[in-house]
Design a protein around this motif. Structure first.
Motif, short mmCIF file in Angstrom:
data_model
loop_
_atom_site.label_atom_id
_atom_site.label_comp_id
_atom_site.label_asym_id
_atom_site.label_seq_id
_atom_site.Cartn_x
_atom_site.Cartn_y
_atom_site.Cartn_z
N THR A 30 0.84 -1.21 0.00
CA THR A 30 0.00 0.00 0.00
C THR A 30 0.87 1.26 0.00
O THR A 30 0.58 2.22 -0.73
N TYR A 81 -3.05 -4.52 -9.41
CA TYR A 81 -2.20 -3.89 -8.39
C TYR A 81 -1.21 -2.93 -9.05
O TYR A 81 -0.96 -1.84 -8.53
N ALA A 97 -4.76 -1.54 -4.24
CA ALA A 97 -4.16 -2.18 -3.07
C ALA A 97 -4.92 -3.45 -2.70
O ALA A 97 -4.33 -4.42 -2.22
#
Lengths: 272, 183
Positions: free
Chosen positions: A32, B16, B21
């Motif tokens: 992330t 991705y 995410a």
């Protein structure tokens, strides 16, 4: 457990290990963060571009490029126009440079007359004008510089003396045949080889200089026999210029001594 | 390997790479256990399995833009893992691996010979035997039974032919059978 299927099933039953939750969280967080970093990098790049524009920096390949190139071209044109470099010509530049007074000189092929060559260069003399009352107020001991031409004596004696000097100088070294031939044409040389007497006029024909020792000796002997002592002397001078005594054979040397003796006798007679 | 899983893995990886995410989370859940066990069975020293596992996933994260859908995600992932594993073994040095194998072998012998009844589980014995297999046989065996790859995929990951991969798996199986049959 010897059966392959038993082995595989046993292995699968044993294969239940998993990474810890902490590891899972770390990896997912890293993924992330990587995405967020990309977003931040893009944003920071845009901000940097804006700053660059404000500061006047232009990045190649962006929208500013045409403007920066145009500005550079404009500058170049104005520079060339200012210094008039459009009409610059290499050949003209070289010619103008050669015409400069500093480089002026007489052409090499220009023939300078012998009189001009022998004319002494003006010398600078210093004379003190202490009697000049007009300038005394300014500088009582003023020294003026005058270019005084050296007086030239046009008499034949003076020329002969100069000519002798040339003759002696030539005699010291073995002259080249071409040089002798060129000297033969000059009036100065004719006078130089002549005796100091100003009344004697000797004309040596062109080509006589190329005679051999024996021929020259024969000429001299004939002059001596005809009482042309001065001519004989001139011939001797030419002979010695062309052929040093060391090159004479014994017979030629005897002839030369004989001629000298005759000339001595003739001169003694004249003096008496 | 399940085809639908494979297809979804590639799609998830591409998603991705484009910035999703959630796609990575799903991808990670699908592949984390097999990859972790693949590493665990390799005999990495000093409990560094977790670190190596994380480092491999970090490499995947960094290389997301270079991933192309023409490559199967699983072979791509295990190629990265294998290269990293080889680097890890090089860092440790060859002697370390040999010593490790010898110590494990000795441990197994002592347990199998002296008191096989006390050896609590044959499953554990099997895992221990896998660790002492030669590296090439071990990785082929693990790729087949952990990652569920066929011989062609194993050949791609290990840089060999499918026949060689098949032979390595067979040798590994025979070796394990011998060791377990002895007990």
């Amino acid at each position: 457990m010897s059966h392959p299927n038993d082995l595989e099933s046993a292995y699968k039953a044993a294969s239940n290990e998993q990474p810890s939750n902490e590891v899972d969280q770390l990896i997912i967080q890293a993924a992330t963060d990587a995405l967020n970093t990309v977003v931040n990098e893009n944003e920071s790049t845009e901000i940097k571009d804006k700053r660059n524009v404000i500061k006047g920096r232009f990045r190649f390949g962006q929208w500013q490029t045409p403007f920066s190139m145009a500005a550079a071209a404009l500058f170049t044109v104005s520079f060339l126009t200012t210094y008039d470099l459009w009409q610059f010509n290499d050949e003209d530049f070289v010619e103008e440079s050669l015409q400069s007074p500093l480089l002026e000189s007489k052409p090499f092929d220009k023939k300078i007359s012998e009189d001009e060559a022998l004319k002494p260069a003006p010398t600078v003399t210093l004379s003190q004008e202490a009697d000049n009352t007009k300038d005394q107020a300014i500088s009582p001991n003023m020294i003026t510089v005058q270019a005084v031409e050296k007086s030239i004596d046009d008499s034949d004696d003076e020329i002969v003396v100069t000519g002798r000097r040339i003759a002696r100088k030539k005699a010291r070294r073995t002259p080249k045949r071409e040089a002798i031939n060129s000297l033969n044409d000059s009036e100065v040389f004719s006078k130089a080889v002549a005796s100091p007497s100003s009344e004697t006029k000797i004309n040596i024909k062109s080509g006589n200089l190329n005679l051999g020792i024996s021929q020259r000796l024969a000429l001299i002997e004939s002059d001596v026999n005809n009482d042309k002592v001065e001519n004989a002397k001139a011939e001797i001078a030419i002979l010695l210029n062309q052929h040093p005594l060391s090159t004479f054979s014994k017979h030629q040397r005897d002839r030369f001594d004989n001629i000298n003796t005759k000339i001595q006798l003739a001169q003694n007679k004249e003096q008496k | 390997m399940d085809t639908s899983l494979s297809t979804s893995s590639e799609a998830l990886m591409l998603a991705y790479a484009k910035g999703s995410a959630d796609a990575f989370t799903k991808l990670y859940v699908l592949h984390k256990a097999p990859l972790f066990r693949f590493l665990l069975r390799q005999g990495i020293q000093n409990g560094r399995t977790d670190e190596v596992f994380q480092e491999i996933w970090l490499k995947v994260i960094k290389a997301r833009d270079s991933y192309q859908s023409t490559a199967r995600f699983q072979t791509w992932l295990y190629s990265i893992a294998r290269n990293h594993l080889i680097d890890e073994f090089r860092k440790q040095g060859k002697t370390v691996e040999i010593e490790l194998q010898e110590s494990l072998t000795e441990d197994l012998r002592s347990k199998t010979v002296e008191d096989s009844i006390d050896y609590d589980s044959k499953k554990q014995q099997l895992i221990a035997n896998i660790k002492v297999l030669p590296f090439e046989q071990r990785e082929a065996f693990l790729l087949k039974h952990e990652a569920g790859m066929n011989n062609e995929d194993i050949a791609i990951v290990t840089g060999t032919t499918a026949e060689t991969a098949k032979s390595r798996v067979r040798y590994a199986m025979n070796q394990l059978k011998k060791q377990l049959g002895g007990s």
